[in-house]
Design a protein around this motif. Structure first.
Motif, mmCIF file in Angstrom:
data_model
loop_
_atom_site.group_PDB
_atom_site.id
_atom_site.type_symbol
_atom_site.label_atom_id
_atom_site.label_comp_id
_atom_site.label_asym_id
_atom_site.label_seq_id
_atom_site.Cartn_x
_atom_site.Cartn_y
_atom_site.Cartn_z
ATOM 1 N N ARG A 107 34.057 34.618 50.068
ATOM 2 C CA ARG A 107 35.179 35.234 50.770
ATOM 3 C C ARG A 107 36.417 34.337 50.659
ATOM 4 N NH1 ARG A 107 34.876 39.447 54.731
ATOM 5 N NH2 ARG A 107 32.617 39.148 54.754
ATOM 6 N N LEU A 108 37.111 34.500 49.562
ATOM 7 C CA LEU A 108 38.334 33.780 49.238
ATOM 8 C C LEU A 108 39.430 34.815 48.964
ATOM 9 C CD1 LEU A 108 36.676 31.244 46.792
ATOM 10 C CD2 LEU A 108 37.791 30.602 48.941
ATOM 11 N N PRO A 109 40.696 34.412 48.927
ATOM 12 C CA PRO A 109 41.749 35.392 48.604
ATOM 13 C C PRO A 109 41.502 36.114 47.283
ATOM 14 C CG PRO A 109 42.729 33.382 49.473
ATOM 15 C CD PRO A 109 41.263 33.107 49.301
ATOM 16 N N HIS A 110 40.950 35.392 46.326
ATOM 17 C CA HIS A 110 40.504 35.973 45.066
ATOM 18 C C HIS A 110 39.660 34.920 44.359
ATOM 19 C CE1 HIS A 110 43.123 33.572 42.427
ATOM 20 N NE2 HIS A 110 44.093 33.768 43.308
ATOM 21 N N ARG A 111 39.088 35.287 43.218
ATOM 22 C CA ARG A 111 38.348 34.340 42.388
ATOM 23 C C ARG A 111 38.758 34.565 40.931
ATOM 24 N NH1 ARG A 111 35.017 37.111 45.465
ATOM 25 N NH2 ARG A 111 33.995 38.151 43.710
ATOM 26 N N GLY A 112 40.084 34.640 40.737
ATOM 27 C CA GLY A 112 40.622 34.964 39.421
ATOM 28 C C GLY A 112 40.042 34.102 38.313
ATOM 29 N N SER A 113 39.828 34.703 37.168
ATOM 30 C CA SER A 113 39.194 34.025 36.032
ATOM 31 C C SER A 113 39.891 32.711 35.728
ATOM 32 C CB SER A 113 39.248 34.919 34.794
ATOM 33 O OG SER A 113 38.711 36.202 35.057
ATOM 34 N N ALA A 114 39.117 31.629 35.659
ATOM 35 C CA ALA A 114 39.594 30.307 35.268
ATOM 36 C C ALA A 114 40.717 29.775 36.156
ATOM 37 C CB ALA A 114 40.034 30.318 33.801
ATOM 38 N N LEU A 171 27.621 24.586 33.364
ATOM 39 C CA LEU A 171 27.943 24.736 31.943
ATOM 40 C C LEU A 171 29.443 25.010 31.818
ATOM 41 C CD1 LEU A 171 24.978 27.125 31.030
ATOM 42 C CD2 LEU A 171 25.020 24.619 30.897
ATOM 43 N N PRO A 172 30.260 23.988 31.584
ATOM 44 C CA PRO A 172 31.710 24.196 31.496
ATOM 45 C C PRO A 172 32.118 24.806 30.161
ATOM 46 C CG PRO A 172 31.192 21.893 31.138
ATOM 47 C CD PRO A 172 29.878 22.570 31.448
ATOM 48 N N PHE A 173 33.194 25.561 30.185
ATOM 49 C CA PHE A 173 33.803 26.091 28.967
ATOM 50 C C PHE A 173 35.267 26.373 29.268
ATOM 51 C CE2 PHE A 173 32.292 29.757 31.350
ATOM 52 C CZ PHE A 173 33.331 30.677 31.226
ATOM 53 N N LYS A 174 36.026 26.695 28.254
ATOM 54 C CA LYS A 174 37.440 27.017 28.421
ATOM 55 C C LYS A 174 37.650 28.521 28.235
ATOM 56 C CE LYS A 174 39.069 22.852 29.073
ATOM 57 N NZ LYS A 174 39.960 22.196 28.096
ATOM 58 N N PRO A 194 39.967 25.677 32.337
ATOM 59 C CA PRO A 194 38.556 25.389 32.604
ATOM 60 C C PRO A 194 37.879 26.468 33.446
ATOM 61 C CG PRO A 194 39.960 23.998 33.959
ATOM 62 C CD PRO A 194 40.868 24.736 33.014
ATOM 63 N N SER A 195 36.702 26.868 33.011
ATOM 64 C CA SER A 195 35.827 27.749 33.785
ATOM 65 C C SER A 195 34.409 27.193 33.653
ATOM 66 C CB SER A 195 35.922 29.187 33.289
ATOM 67 O OG SER A 195 35.171 30.061 34.117
ATOM 68 N N CYS A 233 34.815 34.076 34.031
ATOM 69 C CA CYS A 233 35.615 34.707 32.965
ATOM 70 C C CYS A 233 34.983 35.965 32.372
ATOM 71 C CB CYS A 233 35.895 33.701 31.850
ATOM 72 S SG CYS A 233 37.173 32.486 32.282
ATOM 73 N N GLU A 234 34.222 36.714 33.165
ATOM 74 C CA GLU A 234 33.720 38.005 32.672
ATOM 75 C C GLU A 234 34.859 38.990 32.501
ATOM 76 O OE1 GLU A 234 32.148 42.217 33.260
ATOM 77 O OE2 GLU A 234 33.644 41.063 34.381
ATOM 78 N N GLU A 235 35.829 38.941 33.415
ATOM 79 C CA GLU A 235 36.893 39.942 33.430
ATOM 80 C C GLU A 235 37.869 39.804 32.270
ATOM 81 O OE1 GLU A 235 36.761 42.372 35.249
ATOM 82 O OE2 GLU A 235 35.854 41.920 37.190
ATOM 83 N N VAL A 236 37.763 38.750 31.504
ATOM 84 C CA VAL A 236 38.706 38.507 30.412
ATOM 85 C C VAL A 236 37.998 38.440 29.063
ATOM 86 C CG1 VAL A 236 40.464 37.405 31.840
ATOM 87 C CG2 VAL A 236 38.601 36.018 30.918
ATOM 88 N N GLY A 237 36.877 39.153 28.946
ATOM 89 C CA GLY A 237 36.176 39.216 27.672
ATOM 90 C C GLY A 237 34.754 38.716 27.683
#
Length: 364
Positions: free
Chosen positions: A13-20, A45-48, A99-100, A219-223
């Motif tokens: 429950r945050l204002p949002h969890r926008g990708s990266a 598992l970090p990625f960009k 970073p994500s 980052c599901e929402e961006v591909g």
């Protein structure tokens, strides 16, 4: 409501969890602390990635908008359009700089693996997701696909100016989205899926011969970038149960997906879903799931989703809040997913068997 469902929803429950974005990172920090507090070693598992798909679609639209100048530019735009919406971003190495991360954890031992999958991030809104327009989202996409395919040929005709103007306006709308549109809170998409997947992982004990995993992706929402980054970390043949938008509406199990090319799912989870009551089959063509890059590479997948009027409730709209989740839908999704695992575990990961709805003692 199930205490774990409540707890995980509170963590998200945050204002949002926008990708990266930093708030996506905060959601992952909370989830990791919670899971480690439950006694599980969690692998980060970090990625960009990118924070929005807007710049890529703007670039594609601008190439198509140059149809009056030469067929070369719309040819590039059409190729980029079909690559992007087939799940391929060969230009990604130029853009992926934020970073994500994914979280991955396992329990149990054995040669078979079953993974529960849900994405943590949320999307920016757009005017196409307005409740009065969203029912036409698929038609709008197909119109864009048709015009993109025709643009290189129309570039040689007087229609080039009309096509160019259409895609120039679209680029302008995407720019306006980038500059002004907020990320949504994401109670349904996909706080609901994260909560159900996490609750099921914590309560289930895999039988001998099975490993049970939980993957929470960014980052599901961006591909579906998190799912792509997850691929090297999955054992061959891992069964994948993806949960996305399961907080309101009627429950469906997707038999496959693909905005352009359709990729049918296969495997024991799909077979089990076809023998259980409580969900209807669906050929999902509206958008993409994290399951898409896994299915494209041969992993046996299944996705659970709830729809109202053919679309996810409050899809990518500011009304997608935690307050609008239906506790009954969350509980029912958890029960259905629990039954799926029971069926697959009982069959040993092979063809479905056993009595419908039966649960062996290691589940629940």
């Amino acid at each position: 409501m199930n205490p774990t469902l409540v707890r995980v929803l509170e963590l998200l429950r945050l204002p949002h969890r926008g990708s990266a974005t930093p708030l996506e990172a905060e959601a992952f920090r909370r989830l990791r602390a919670f899971l480690e507090g439950e006694g599980y070693p969690v692998q980060t598992l970090p990625f960009k990635g990118v924070r929005s798909y807007g710049p890529e679609l703007m670039g594609i639209s601008l190439l198509l908008a140059l149809a009056p100048l030469s067929p070369f530019f719309p040819l590039l735009g059409a190729l980029a359009f079909f690559l992007y919406f087939s799940g391929h971003r060969p230009w990604g190495f130029l853009l992926d700089r934020f970073p994500s991360q994914n979280l991955l954890l396992w329990k149990g031992e054995g040669p078979r693996a079953l993974l529960l999958l849900a994405h943590v991030d949320t999307a920016k809104t757009f005017f196409l997701y307005h409740p009065k327009r969203v029912s036409g989202f698929r038609r709008q996409f197909l119109l864009n696909a048709l015009l993109a395919a025709l643009a290189p040929f129309l570039a040689l005709t007087p229609w080039a100016w009309a096509v160019g103007a259409y895609f120039l306006v679209q680029a302008g709308l995407l720019l306006h989205r980038e500059l002004t549109a907020p990320y949504v809170e994401g109670g349904n998409d996909n706080g609901s899926g994260v909560a159900v997947a996490t609750a099921l992982f914590l309560e289930a004990t895999p039988p001998p011969g099975f490993r049970l995993g939980l993957a929470l992706t960014g980052c599901e929402e961006v591909g579906a970038l998190g799912a792509k980054a997850l691929l090297p970390h999955l054992p061959p043949g891992t069964l994948v149960l993806n949960l996305d938008n399961v907080g309101r509406g009627a429950l469906f199990y997707a038999e496959g997906e693909g905005m352009l090319l359709y990729h049918p799912y296969r495997g024991p989870l799909l077979e089990a879903a076809r023998t259980l009551e409580g969900a209807r089959p669906l050929r999902y063509r509206l958008a993409y799931f994290d399951a898409l890059p896994l299915a494209q590479r041969g992993f046996p997948c299944l996705t659970l989703i709830r729809l109202e009027g053919g679309v996810p409730p409050d899809w990518h709209w500011p009304t997608d809040t935690f307050a609008r989740l239906d506790p009954g839908a969350l509980e029912a999704t958890l029960a259905y997913a629990r039954a799926l695992l029971a069926r697959v575990f009982a069959s040993g990961g092979g063809p479905s068997g056993g009595r419908p709805g039966s649960s062996p003692p290691w589940v629940g």
